[in-house]
Each structure stands twice: as C-alpha cells, then as structure tokens.
Enzyme design. Structure first.
Site, short mmCIF file in Angstrom:
data_model
loop_
_atom_site.label_atom_id
_atom_site.label_comp_id
_atom_site.label_asym_id
_atom_site.label_seq_id
_atom_site.Cartn_x
_atom_site.Cartn_y
_atom_site.Cartn_z
N GLU A 220 0.83 -1.20 0.00
CA GLU A 220 0.00 0.00 0.00
C GLU A 220 0.86 1.25 0.00
O GLU A 220 2.02 1.22 0.45
CB GLU A 220 -0.91 0.03 1.24
CG GLU A 220 -1.95 -1.05 1.26
CD GLU A 220 -2.80 -1.01 2.51
OE1 GLU A 220 -3.89 -1.58 2.48
OE2 GLU A 220 -2.37 -0.39 3.52
N ARG B 273 -12.09 -9.33 17.01
CA ARG B 273 -11.95 -9.75 18.40
C ARG B 273 -12.00 -8.51 19.27
O ARG B 273 -12.08 -7.38 18.77
CB ARG B 273 -10.59 -10.45 18.61
CG ARG B 273 -9.41 -9.62 18.11
CD ARG B 273 -8.08 -10.25 18.42
NE ARG B 273 -6.97 -9.61 17.75
CZ ARG B 273 -6.39 -8.48 18.11
NH1 ARG B 273 -6.84 -7.84 19.17
NH2 ARG B 273 -5.36 -7.99 17.45
#
Length: 674
Positions: A200, A292
């Site tokens: 990226e 999570r």
C-alpha cells in the site's frame, strides 16, 4: 446466560474475562502451559486444564487441545481473548460443530476479514474508503516490486494474514525493496504461517484511528466511538486514548457509520474493531478489521461506562445489544499505556526475567458498578489490568506486556496528569521496562499538544531516548538510606547493640562503592558526627543528609535542605531507586566479597535473550565495521539484528541458522581490531 466458560488465553485478558464472568455468576476454566502452571490467570479461574509445553505452537495454538479441555470440563462457551486462536476461523468453526459457543464472530466473518487482501476487496464493494495499493493473489517477487513502483515510494509491505505490527516493513526506495520483502515474508511465516503480502501507499504523517463496533445476532449494530492509537513503535501500539483528540462530531459519525457498514458487509456478530489510517486533514481509509476484543478496549469502557466483556457474553448467549446507538454517550477522556518488559534504548528489545518487585500506585481500581450492573457507578481515575504478580517471570515464550495502565479524567489535561502520576508511582524491578519511556512520551511536546501521528516517537527521538539517569546525588542518598534502615531493623533495643556508627568524639566514616549499569563507579562516603548529624561526601561535594524510613521500602530524605521521598528496592547487590524525577539502578559492591574477581570475558557477540538464529550476515574471516549487521535472531515473534561492537574480524560461528540459543550464549566469536 452461560453457566461455565473456558478462557482460551492467558495473561491480563484471561484475568479480565474471569473477573466479569464471576460478577455475572459464571464459572470459568483456565488453560495453561508448562510455563504457566502458577500464573495469575490460573489462580483467577475456578478450574484449570494443562494443555502442553511452553511454546504456543504446542499449547495455546493447538485448537484440538483447547476444545478437548472445554468438552472435558463441561464448558458451554469459549472466550478466545486476543491473540492465539482469537481470529482463527477453523477454531471458531470447530467450536460451533461441537455445540460450544465461540464468544466472537462467526467463522465466515473471521475468514472474510482475516486476509487483508480479501478484506480490501470486500470493503471496496461496500464503498468503504481504501488506501491505494496492491491486494492481489499473485505473490511473484518481481510483480510485487513493479506494483510498488506503480504505487510510488514510500510503500508499506504488510503480511496479508498479519496483525500486531508483525510482518510489516516501510520501504522508501526501490533499492530497499527486495531485502524488506524477504524479511517481511520470514516474519509472516513465523507468526502466521502464511508468507503472502500486500502493498500500500505509505501515508505521510498518518494517524491510526480505530472504531469499536458491536453487533448481536438479531441484526443490531452500533459503534462505540473511536480510539486514537497513533503512538507506536515498530508498528505496535504504545499509548491509546479515547476519544481521539480533535475529532469533529461529523467526522466521528462518518467513521462510525463506515465501520458499521464494514462489519455488516461480512455478517459480523460480537465485538470488533475497524481500523483506519487517517490523513492529517481528516480523510480516512480502511486498513483492517480485528475480529476480536482489542488490547486497548479499557479506554472505550472508561468513556462509555460499559463493560465490553459483559456485552460479549450476553451477545454470545443470544441476547440483544443492551443499548442502541442514540443511547451511547462519551464522558471525559481516557488514556492507556502498555507497560512492557523491553529495553527502549536497545530498539525495544524484549526483556525477560523475574519480577522481583511489582508495585502499583495507591488507589488503583478495576471496576465499580452500580446496582443495575450495566454501567460504571463512576469512572475509575486509575485502573490496572495485569496478568502477572510480583515474583512471576516474564518468559521468552509470550508477549512481554506486563500490564495496562488506564487513567480517566474529566478532560484530556486531567487524564494526562493522572497518567504521569501513575507512571511515576509504578515500581518494577527485574527485567528492563518501558515505564520511564512511557512517562517521557506522555510529557513530550507532541503528545501533550495532541500533535499525533505514527511518527511521533521518531520525531521526538532526542527527548525520548538515552535520557540521563537519576542524579548520582539522589540515587546514592537513597541507597544509603535503605542500608541504614535495613541495619536499624536488625538491631535490638540494647544501646550497645546499635550499629549506627556513633562516636564519643569526632566522626565515623563509611564508604559505599556504587557501580553503574553503563560502566564506571563512584565512591560515596557517609560521615556521622557525634551529635547525630550526617553528611554525604561525593567527590568534592559535601551534602547535609538525614533519612527516615516510611515503610514499604519508602524513605523520606533531606538533602541540603531539600525534602524528597524515594522508594528503594534491593535484589542482591543490585539496588533500584525510584524518585519523582525517575529511577536508577546501581550495584552496591561488597569489596571484600569480590576480592580477586577476574575481568569480564570478551571477544564474543552474544544473544541478548533466548531465541532462534535466523541468519548470519557475515562469515568467518570477514572484516567488519562497528555497527555492521552480523546476525539476525527471532524472539517473541519479532526479528532482531545484532551488530558488530567495533571494527574487527569474525573468527567463528557457534550455531547454525534455525537453531535455538539461550540468553547470553555466544552466537559468534569476534576479534576486535587493534
């Protein structure tokens, strides 16, 4: 609601889940390895099951053993904590197949968000903003290098299956790409078993802002506002705070709605975090989703007054979210600091050893709830989430985090002041810690002024690293006071048994030899006059001195008219002094006991901690320069490069690549240049 749950994790998150479960009347089962038989999380639970050797690959990461423990104990659900199997879709599915609730999202959502490249494609379809980059399946090195050139340097190479800053490298020029890719892939294999990467554009001066989301199984979803996690080292978070400084309400709503849309796109259920990389002008791009509960969830709890673990348990049991979006409010400001066993002046090298002393500031709290058990009665000004106790050991097998220190204030200024006070009052003796470093970061111009980006630590390098130790005057005075108090505690009431050096005429003189960790020593003289007065002599300085023991290893001193309180802890000859200005560790040398000691052995490059040899970067006979890389070790899932201590010649290699080495073992023989 569940009657019994198994916690498939260790450390502070296991203790945290056990505390909430107990409050709700739920019994808990801990799992532990050979290294964790007497750990805090085992003591915090009602039952415990041994699952294997110390290495996570043979214990905490073995899904079959966790599931077998749940079935054997009759647990109805498994809470995975964070790390280990918390984002393993295979384990989540295995729990579902066995009729055991997985306290987290469905396996399909974990799978969709687990691979960064695939999640980017999903977010693009959901119209969530993305950073320009390459997320393809073709992992040919030449292709990846061409894509990096197309995107434009600097670029960020990231392990596709990664997280926690592991398997990540910033590349500023084409010439650096091949070596960075190879290192990134090695670390990705070691940490995640998958070498795939994505590339990226590296955003300049980015802020790392994440949104806490929560979904139930009835289609309801909310965002619980944002956390700013921009302060990082080696791509891992150091300080987190909520809400993000300078966040406009409209931008908060835009990011929150984008995060909810991202989670809804994969059928999410439970607690999750959508992470964004943000430009300084407020533009934001999806980075990844952690499926999570996050390490930094306590700051969200502090500003919302909610117990997110309780929400997890209720949602996993089939209940609806307790609150809707318009009922969620922000109150005050919270900051979390990750107290870790690491040497900040050695590139944050993890440290191991026994926690001989572990003392928290007075008044630290965990939870105080009101009668309806839903909201905090009032925010705790100071909260400590720790998974270790005094006397426990930090081992090379697991993450080196000791605890999370969380403060809350009515505003950011009050929270900053409370964090500075909490760090100043925290005492750890044993492994190196980042406590002093954290305090310098909190007080740095950039952090105090909310000038936040992921380059803050590097930008403030001069103020944060290689800080001057506590002054010799204070350190020596503390050591002398500690020694006098220890001797006073041993003497009886009989005046002839007193060991205070009293003389009828003149003065007594007593010499203390103090050695510094960085080398060198000082001779400190304590003079006692017959009238009870005392003077410290340091070189040419003579300093009037008195000391009074306060208990808990604390002492009140007066030095040349100045009053100061210190805490002093001795472990063998090593003495650590904690003062308001900082701390210092010196060796109080018993000259008689060390008479005849030989000189320290040299000529070797040694392992700073237990780990595995990844590669040698020099061979026998090679001439090398000071600072030149000689070997790469892998420890605690991170790579560490060892360099030449001076100009010289490599004489011999002691191990082969792939072999395990112990702390202090010689990796290679080295002959310094004349």
């Amino acid at each position: 609601m569940f009657k019994k749950i198994l916690i498939a994790n260790r450390g502070e998150i296991a203790c945290r889940v056990a505390a909430t479960a107990r409050r709700l009347g739920i019994r808990t089962v801990a799992v532990y390895s050979d290294a964790d038989a007497h750990a805090a999380h085992v003591a915090a639970c009602d039952e415990a099951v041994h699952i294997g050797p110390a290495s996570p690959r043979e214990s905490y990461l073995v899904a079959a053993r966790i599931l077998a423990a749940a079935q054997a104990t009759g647990a109805q659900a498994v809470h995975p904590g964070y790390g280990f199997l918390s984002e393993n879709e295979g384990f989540a599915q295995a729990c579902a197949d066995a009729g055991i609730a997985f306290i987290g999202p469905p396996a399909s959502a974990i799978q969709a968000m687990g691979l960064k490249a695939e999640s980017k494609r999903l977010m693009e379809a959901a119209e969530v903003p993305l950073v320009p980059g390459y997320h393809g399946a073709d992992q040919d090195g030449a292709l990846l290098k061409r894509e990096a050139g197309r995107i434009g340097y600097p670029v960020l190479i990231k392990a596709s299956a990664g997280g926690g800053g592991k398997g990540m490298r910033v590349v500023t020029a084409e010439a650096e790409f091949d070596a960075a890719l190879a290192s990134c892939q090695r670390e990705a294999i070691n940490s995640f078993g998958d070498a795939a990467v994505l590339i990226e554009r590296y955003v300049q001066r980015p802020r790392h802002i994440e949104i806490q989301v929560f979904f139930d199984g009835h289609g309801n979803g909310v965002y619980l506002f944002e956390r700013d996690c921009s302060v990082q080292r080696r791509h891992q978070k150091v300080l987190e705070e909520a809400p993000a400084p300078g966040m406009a309400p409209e931008r908060r709503r835009e990011m929150g709605e984008a995060a909810v849309a991202a989670a809804r796109a994969v059928g999410y259920v439970g607690a999750g975090t959508v992470e964004f990389i943000c430009e300084q002008d407020g533009r934001f791009y999806f980075m990844e989703m952690n499926t999570r509960l996050q390490v930094e969830h306590p700051v969200t709890e502090a500003i919302t007054g909610l117990d997110l673990v309780e929400w997890q348990l209720r949602v996993a049991a089939g209940q609806q979210l307790p609150l809707q979006q318009d009922e969620l409010k922000i109150r005050g400001h919270a900051i979390e600091a990750r107290l870790c066993a690491e040497n900040t002046d050695a590139n944050f090298l993890p440290s191991t050893g026994t926690l001989h002393v572990l003392r928290w500031p007075e008044g630290a709290l965990n939870f105080r709830f009101n009668a309806d058990q839903e909201r905090f009665h009032e925010p705790a000004p100071l909260r400590i989430d720790a998974g270790v106790r005094e006397g426990d050991a930090i081992t090379p097998f697991y993450d080196p985090m000791i605890a999370k220190i969380i403060v809350w204030g009515e505003d950011r200024a009050q929270a900053l002041a409370r964090m500075d006070a909490a760090l100043a009052a925290t005492r750890v003796v044993g492994p190196h810690t980042n406590a002093a470093f954290l305090r310098r970061v909190v007080n740095s111009n950039s952090f105090a002024g909310a000038e936040l980006d992921t380059g803050l630590i590097e930008r403030e390098r001069d103020a944060l690293f290689d800080a001057a130790p506590l002054s010799l005057e204070l350190a020596a005075a503390g050591i002398v006071a500690h020694e006098l108090a220890a001797e006073a505690a041993l003497q009886g009431a009989d005046p002839w048994s007193r060991r205070d050096g009293w003389r009828l005429y003149g003065a007594s003189r007593r010499v203390f030899m103090l050695e510094h960790q960085q080398g060198g020593s000082d001779r400190v003289v304590l003079e006692r006059l017959h009238d009870g007065g005392m003077t410290l002599v340091l070189g040419e300085r003579r300093i009037p001195f008195t000391a009074r023991a306060l208990g808990d290893e604390r002492h009140e001193l007066r030095l040349d008219g100045r009053r100061v309180e210190l805490a002093v802890h001795a472990v063998g000859e090593q003495v650590t002094v904690f003062a308001p200005e900082g701390s210092a560790s010196l060796r109080e040398v018993d000259v008689l006991a060390h008479a005849g000691d030989g000189a320290a052995e040299g000529g070797r490059v040694t392992a700073p901690m237990p780990g595995k040899v990844v590669a040698y970067l020099a061979q026998p006979g090679d001439k090398v320069s000071r600072g030149q890389p000689l070997a790469v070790m892998e420890a605690m899932k991170m790579e560490h490069t060892l360099t030449a201590p001076s100009d010289g010649v490599v004489k011999a290699l002691r191990y082969a690549a792939g072999e395990q080495v112990g702390e202090g073992e010689a990796l290679l023989d080295f002959e310094a240049a004349a």
